[in-house]
Design an enzyme around this catalytic site. Structure first.
Site, PDB file in Angstrom:
ATOM      1  N   LYS A  91       0.852  -1.180   0.000  1.00 14.83           N
ATOM      2  CA  LYS A  91       0.000   0.000   0.000  1.00 14.83           C
ATOM      3  C   LYS A  91       0.888   1.230   0.000  1.00 14.83           C
ATOM      4  O   LYS A  91       1.824   1.338   0.789  1.00 14.83           O
ATOM      5  CB  LYS A  91      -0.891   0.004   1.261  1.00 14.83           C
ATOM      6  CG  LYS A  91      -1.835   1.180   1.352  1.00 14.83           C
ATOM      7  CD  LYS A  91      -3.187   0.861   0.766  1.00 14.83           C
ATOM      8  CE  LYS A  91      -4.028   2.079   0.500  1.00 14.83           C
ATOM      9  NZ  LYS A  91      -3.753   2.793  -0.765  1.00 14.83           N
ATOM     10  N   GLN A 112       7.229   4.080   3.832  1.00  8.79           N
ATOM     11  CA  GLN A 112       5.833   3.639   3.870  1.00  8.79           C
ATOM     12  C   GLN A 112       5.647   2.380   4.728  1.00  8.79           C
ATOM     13  O   GLN A 112       4.619   2.212   5.380  1.00  8.79           O
ATOM     14  CB  GLN A 112       5.358   3.383   2.434  1.00  8.79           C
ATOM     15  CG  GLN A 112       3.854   3.336   2.280  1.00  8.79           C
ATOM     16  CD  GLN A 112       3.218   4.707   2.215  1.00  8.79           C
ATOM     17  OE1 GLN A 112       3.722   5.590   1.553  1.00  8.79           O
ATOM     18  NE2 GLN A 112       2.094   4.891   2.889  1.00  8.79           N
ATOM     19  N   LYS A 115       5.496   3.656   8.294  1.00  9.15           N
ATOM     20  CA  LYS A 115       4.283   4.474   8.476  1.00  9.15           C
ATOM     21  C   LYS A 115       3.055   3.577   8.587  1.00  9.15           C
ATOM     22  O   LYS A 115       2.229   3.730   9.481  1.00  9.15           O
ATOM     23  CB  LYS A 115       4.150   5.394   7.257  1.00  9.15           C
ATOM     24  CG  LYS A 115       2.961   6.313   7.306  1.00  9.15           C
ATOM     25  CD  LYS A 115       2.789   7.076   5.998  1.00  9.15           C
ATOM     26  CE  LYS A 115       4.093   7.629   5.480  1.00  9.15           C
ATOM     27  NZ  LYS A 115       3.939   8.759   4.598  1.00  9.15           N
ATOM     28  N   LYS A 127       5.437   2.007  -3.064  1.00  8.72           N
ATOM     29  CA  LYS A 127       5.351   3.342  -3.651  1.00  8.72           C
ATOM     30  C   LYS A 127       5.534   3.192  -5.153  1.00  8.72           C
ATOM     31  O   LYS A 127       6.139   2.214  -5.612  1.00  8.72           O
ATOM     32  CB  LYS A 127       6.446   4.260  -3.087  1.00  8.72           C
ATOM     33  CG  LYS A 127       6.135   5.722  -3.249  1.00  8.72           C
ATOM     34  CD  LYS A 127       5.116   6.212  -2.233  1.00  8.72           C
ATOM     35  CE  LYS A 127       4.681   7.624  -2.508  1.00  8.72           C
ATOM     36  NZ  LYS A 127       3.824   8.144  -1.427  1.00  8.72           N
ATOM     37  N   GLY A 166      -2.962   8.210  -4.275  1.00  4.79           N
ATOM     38  CA  GLY A 166      -2.344   9.413  -4.834  1.00  4.79           C
ATOM     39  C   GLY A 166      -1.112   9.844  -4.067  1.00  4.79           C
ATOM     40  O   GLY A 166      -0.775   9.302  -3.025  1.00  4.79           O
ATOM     41  N   ASP A 167      -0.420  10.807  -4.624  1.00  2.00           N
ATOM     42  CA  ASP A 167       0.724  11.478  -3.977  1.00  2.00           C
ATOM     43  C   ASP A 167       0.930  12.742  -4.806  1.00  2.00           C
ATOM     44  O   ASP A 167      -0.012  13.210  -5.464  1.00  2.00           O
ATOM     45  CB  ASP A 167       1.975  10.567  -3.984  1.00  2.00           C
ATOM     46  CG  ASP A 167       3.112  11.102  -3.114  1.00  2.00           C
ATOM     47  OD1 ASP A 167       3.017  11.014  -1.886  1.00  2.00           O
ATOM     48  OD2 ASP A 167       4.093  11.636  -3.658  1.00  2.00           O
ATOM     49  N   THR A 211      -4.798  13.475   5.251  1.00  2.00           N
ATOM     50  CA  THR A 211      -3.380  13.632   5.596  1.00  2.00           C
ATOM     51  C   THR A 211      -3.166  14.950   6.349  1.00  2.00           C
ATOM     52  O   THR A 211      -2.494  14.988   7.387  1.00  2.00           O
ATOM     53  CB  THR A 211      -2.490  13.557   4.340  1.00  2.00           C
ATOM     54  OG1 THR A 211      -2.853  12.392   3.604  1.00  2.00           O
ATOM     55  CG2 THR A 211      -1.021  13.486   4.706  1.00  2.00           C
ATOM     56  N   ASN A 242      -2.577  19.023  -1.731  1.00  7.31           N
ATOM     57  CA  ASN A 242      -3.566  18.327  -0.909  1.00  7.31           C
ATOM     58  C   ASN A 242      -3.230  18.373   0.584  1.00  7.31           C
ATOM     59  O   ASN A 242      -4.084  18.742   1.407  1.00  7.31           O
ATOM     60  CB  ASN A 242      -3.670  16.874  -1.405  1.00  7.31           C
ATOM     61  CG  ASN A 242      -4.572  16.041  -0.548  1.00  7.31           C
ATOM     62  OD1 ASN A 242      -4.127  15.351   0.371  1.00  7.31           O
ATOM     63  ND2 ASN A 242      -5.863  16.145  -0.772  1.00  7.31           N
ATOM     64  N   SER A 382      -7.022   5.700   3.804  1.00  6.23           N
ATOM     65  CA  SER A 382      -7.094   4.830   2.622  1.00  6.23           C
ATOM     66  C   SER A 382      -7.476   3.413   3.044  1.00  6.23           C
ATOM     67  O   SER A 382      -8.260   2.740   2.367  1.00  6.23           O
ATOM     68  CB  SER A 382      -5.745   4.792   1.904  1.00  6.23           C
ATOM     69  OG  SER A 382      -5.611   5.873   1.020  1.00  6.23           O
TER      70      SER A 382
HETATM   71  P1  NDP Z   1       0.310  17.795  -4.287  1.00 10.82           P
HETATM   72  O1  NDP Z   1       0.752  17.445  -5.654  1.00 10.82           O
HETATM   73  O2  NDP Z   1      -1.144  17.952  -4.014  1.00 10.82           O
HETATM   74  O3  NDP Z   1       1.036  19.135  -3.809  1.00 10.82           O
HETATM   75  C1  NDP Z   1       2.411  19.232  -3.746  1.00 10.82           C
HETATM   76  C2  NDP Z   1       2.784  20.641  -3.326  1.00 10.82           C
HETATM   77  O4  NDP Z   1       4.177  20.687  -3.073  1.00 10.82           O
HETATM   78  C3  NDP Z   1       2.523  21.669  -4.403  1.00 10.82           C
HETATM   79  O5  NDP Z   1       2.241  22.901  -3.816  1.00 10.82           O
HETATM   80  C4  NDP Z   1       3.868  21.710  -5.149  1.00 10.82           C
HETATM   81  O6  NDP Z   1       4.114  22.926  -5.831  1.00 10.82           O
HETATM   82  C5  NDP Z   1       4.840  21.543  -4.015  1.00 10.82           C
HETATM   83  N1  NDP Z   1       6.061  20.893  -4.514  1.00 10.82           N
HETATM   84  C6  NDP Z   1       6.160  19.706  -5.150  1.00 10.82           C
HETATM   85  N2  NDP Z   1       7.433  19.430  -5.489  1.00 10.82           N
HETATM   86  C7  NDP Z   1       8.145  20.471  -5.047  1.00 10.82           C
HETATM   87  C8  NDP Z   1       9.526  20.766  -5.095  1.00 10.82           C
HETATM   88  N3  NDP Z   1      10.436  19.958  -5.669  1.00 10.82           N
HETATM   89  N4  NDP Z   1       9.926  21.936  -4.509  1.00 10.82           N
HETATM   90  C9  NDP Z   1       9.017  22.751  -3.911  1.00 10.82           C
HETATM   91  N5  NDP Z   1       7.693  22.520  -3.858  1.00 10.82           N
HETATM   92  C10 NDP Z   1       7.271  21.394  -4.418  1.00 10.82           C
HETATM   93  O7  NDP Z   1       0.955  16.688  -3.336  1.00 10.82           O
HETATM   94  P2  NDP Z   1       0.512  16.242  -1.878  1.00 10.82           P
HETATM   95  O8  NDP Z   1       0.031  17.412  -1.110  1.00 10.82           O
HETATM   96  O9  NDP Z   1      -0.345  15.052  -2.004  1.00 10.82           O
HETATM   97  O10 NDP Z   1       1.898  15.735  -1.277  1.00 10.82           O
HETATM   98  C11 NDP Z   1       2.817  16.606  -0.596  1.00 10.82           C
HETATM   99  C12 NDP Z   1       3.771  15.787   0.250  1.00 10.82           C
HETATM  100  O11 NDP Z   1       3.014  15.038   1.208  1.00 10.82           O
HETATM  101  C13 NDP Z   1       4.625  14.774  -0.492  1.00 10.82           C
HETATM  102  O12 NDP Z   1       5.868  14.643   0.157  1.00 10.82           O
HETATM  103  C14 NDP Z   1       3.856  13.488  -0.314  1.00 10.82           C
HETATM  104  O13 NDP Z   1       4.683  12.341  -0.451  1.00 10.82           O
HETATM  105  C15 NDP Z   1       3.353  13.661   1.104  1.00 10.82           C
HETATM  106  N6  NDP Z   1       2.199  12.844   1.473  1.00 10.82           N
HETATM  107  C16 NDP Z   1       1.031  12.926   0.777  1.00 10.82           C
HETATM  108  C17 NDP Z   1      -0.064  12.174   1.164  1.00 10.82           C
HETATM  109  C18 NDP Z   1      -1.392  12.321   0.515  1.00 10.82           C
HETATM  110  O14 NDP Z   1      -2.353  11.715   1.019  1.00 10.82           O
HETATM  111  N7  NDP Z   1      -1.547  13.079  -0.554  1.00 10.82           N
HETATM  112  C19 NDP Z   1       0.045  11.195   2.276  1.00 10.82           C
HETATM  113  C20 NDP Z   1       1.297  11.251   2.987  1.00 10.82           C
HETATM  114  C21 NDP Z   1       2.328  12.016   2.558  1.00 10.82           C
HETATM  115  P3  NDP Z   1       3.951  23.009  -7.431  1.00 10.82           P
HETATM  116  O15 NDP Z   1       2.503  23.040  -7.696  1.00 10.82           O
HETATM  117  O16 NDP Z   1       4.661  24.231  -7.797  1.00 10.82           O
HETATM  118  O17 NDP Z   1       4.626  21.766  -7.972  1.00 10.82           O
END
Ligand code: NDP
Length: 450
Positions: A91, A112, A115, A127, A166-167, A211, A242, A382
């Site tokens: 997962k 993961q 976690k 992943k 998603g991620d 999250t 997100n 999830s």
């Molecule tokens: P999203 O795609 O919804 O959002 C990502 C955000 O981070 C955007 O604002 C993006 O900006 C910014 N970002 C991405 N890459 C970079 C980078 N290299 N440098 C600076 N800013 C960056 O992703 P999520 O919110 O889902 O995920 C964010 C983090 O949380 C990740 O590390 C993910 O692994 C982790 N996570 C997510 C979960 C989930 O349920 N979604 C669960 C657990 C962990 P821009 O639009 O400019 O790219």
């Protein structure tokens, strides 16, 4: 590190994975904290517990050909790292971002495992994703890419085998296109094969929020344990995706003032408190840039990002929540935060603090909520989505949120108790690793050498 077995395995991991810095960083962080358990269980060396834990059960790499709107044929690389299925089906999310490579996929898969063990739910660790860049692509291009990605991935997943979600770059839209393709190829309705689905075809209420909400529940518990709360605190949150958006929402509900958010280009600071409805409109609906916030809030400040140190960490704050990506909070940024009197750092993204930054924050007495515990609310919900799909029934938003809250309370409790038991009270980074490692090692011993 004085345990010889630990040092030996770490050296082996370095030799076997020479071009994978993120993976090595994640392994080192975990191994450097589990020494007290290994000291108590000398039999773990003979059983090769660590060697088995750091090696993925399976790595799948595949070609993803697709056609863009101009009729050009493009090829991306797809990945699925099925890291560990000790305590349940694989997962973990799928990430679509140009930076995706094997090292990043493996670090995320490794994190993961721990976690998912912390959630207390029956889920293994995985992943996946692709170096595909969704930015600037039309809806049709996104659909074609997702369909091609699933045309290969489908043979490796299943609701009792491996359940992606998603991620970064993968939200409800992408999950929908992938689910449609999976259903068509399989000619069966396996509702639980993907999570993060839209509510209209089997998604869980509160999964989208989970999250970010979970992160705030964890931070609330951590502050409570130190006789403090979110009420009246200033909060800065990196990212505006997100995790960031729903962390902001819940922090505001608890009476905190969120003054800054960011994207990969720069950050906005609004001393009045961020207008979250506008952020949702820009990011969730228009898929725009955060700088557009200033079109409606003329007195907010936008700072472009010009180096690896994000400008958001220069802003004075009580609580910093890195919710964008790995290694986004460097030692320099940690020093700035401490200089400005930060109380707590809550990791919403996966491994957002560099190892040096985490060490510095802990040394300075800052409370650190480690990612693998603090952002586990997403995957936990999830798993609740999977259980609803199996029951062919659903829970209300309030029921899911209450379950999530309970899970986060229990995760914090496990981190706190383990940190205390092994002589590092208040170090929840170590507490999280110790709690998860003990459970995984026990399961490995019980299941034999497989
Ligand atoms: P999203 O795609 O919804 O959002 C990502 C955000 O981070 C955007 O604002 C993006 O900006 C910014 N970002 C991405 N890459 C970079 C980078 N290299 N440098 C600076 N800013 C960056 O992703 P999520 O919110 O889902 O995920 C964010 C983090 O949380 C990740 O590390 C993910 O692994 C982790 N996570 C997510 C979960 C989930 O349920 N979604 C669960 C657990 C962990 P821009 O639009 O400019 O790219």
């Amino acid at each position: 590190m004085s345990n010889a077995y630990l040092s030996k395995v770490l050296e082996q991991v370095k030799q076997n994975n020479p071009n994978e810095p993120e993976f090595l960083q994640a392994v080192k962080e975990v191994l450097s904290t589990v020494e007290p358990v290994l000291d108590k269980h000398s039999e773990y060396e003979k059983l090769a517990i660590l060697e088995r834990l750091v090696e993925p059960e399976r790595i799948i790499i595949f070609r993803v050909p697709w056609v863009n709107d101009k009729g050009e044929i493009l090829v991306n690389r797809g990945y699925r790292i099925q890291f560990n299925s000790l305590i349940g089906p694989y997962k973990g999310g799928l990430r679509f971002h140009p930076s995706v490579n094997q090292s990043i996929m493996k670090f995320l898969g490794f994190e993961q495992i721990f976690k998912n063990a912390l959630t207390g739910l029956p889920i293994g660790g995985a992943k996946g994703g692709s170096d595909f860049d969704p930015k600037g692509k039309s809806d049709t291009e996104i659909m074609h890419f997702c369909q091609s990605f699933m045309a290969e991935l489908y043979r490796h997943i299943g609701q009792d085998v491996d359940v992606p979600a998603g991620d970064i770059g993968v939200g409800a839209r992408e999950i929908g296109y992938m689910f449609g393709q999976y259903r068509k190829i399989r000619n069966a309705y396996e509702g639980g094969v993907l999570t993060g689905k839209a509510i209209c075809y089997g998604g869980s209420l509160a999964r989208k929020e989970a999250t970010g909400f979970g992160l705030i529940f964890y931070v609330r518990e951590m502050l409570k344990a130190h006789k403090d709360s979110l009420q009246g605190k200033t909060v800065t949150i990196s990212g505006s995706g997100n995790v960031a958006i729903y962390a902001a929402q819940k922090a505001m509900e608890y009476g905190a003032k969120v003054v800054a958010m960011s994207d990969s280009n720069g950050c906005i600071y609004d001393y009045k408190g961020i207008d979250l409805d506008l952020i949702k409109q820009i990011k969730e609906v228009e898929r725009g840039r955060i700088s557009e916030y200033l079109n409606q809030h003329y007195d907010a400040i936008y700072t472009e990002r010009t180096s690896e140190d994000s400008p958001i960490w220069e802003i004075k704050t009580d609580i910093a929540l890195p919710c964008a990506t790995q290694n986004e909070l460097t030692l320099n940024s940690a020093k700035k935060l401490v200089e400005n009197g930060v109380l707590a750092v809550g990791e919403g993204a996966n491994m957002p603090c560099t190892q040096e930054a985490t060490d510095y924050l802990l040394e300075k007495g800052v409370l650190v909520a480690p990612a693998k515990a603090a952002n586990a609310g997403g995957v936990a919900t999830s798993a609740i989505e999977m259980s609803q799909n199996s029951m062919r029934f659903y829970y209300s938003f309030e029921e899911v949120e209450a379950k999530l809250d309970r899970i986060m309370v229990n995760i914090f409790k496990a981190c706190r108790e383990n940190a205390e038991q092994y002589g590092c009270p208040g170090n929840y980074v170590a507490g999280a690793n110790l709690a998860a490692f003990k459970k995984l090692a026990e399961a490995m011993v019980a299941q034999g050498v497989v």
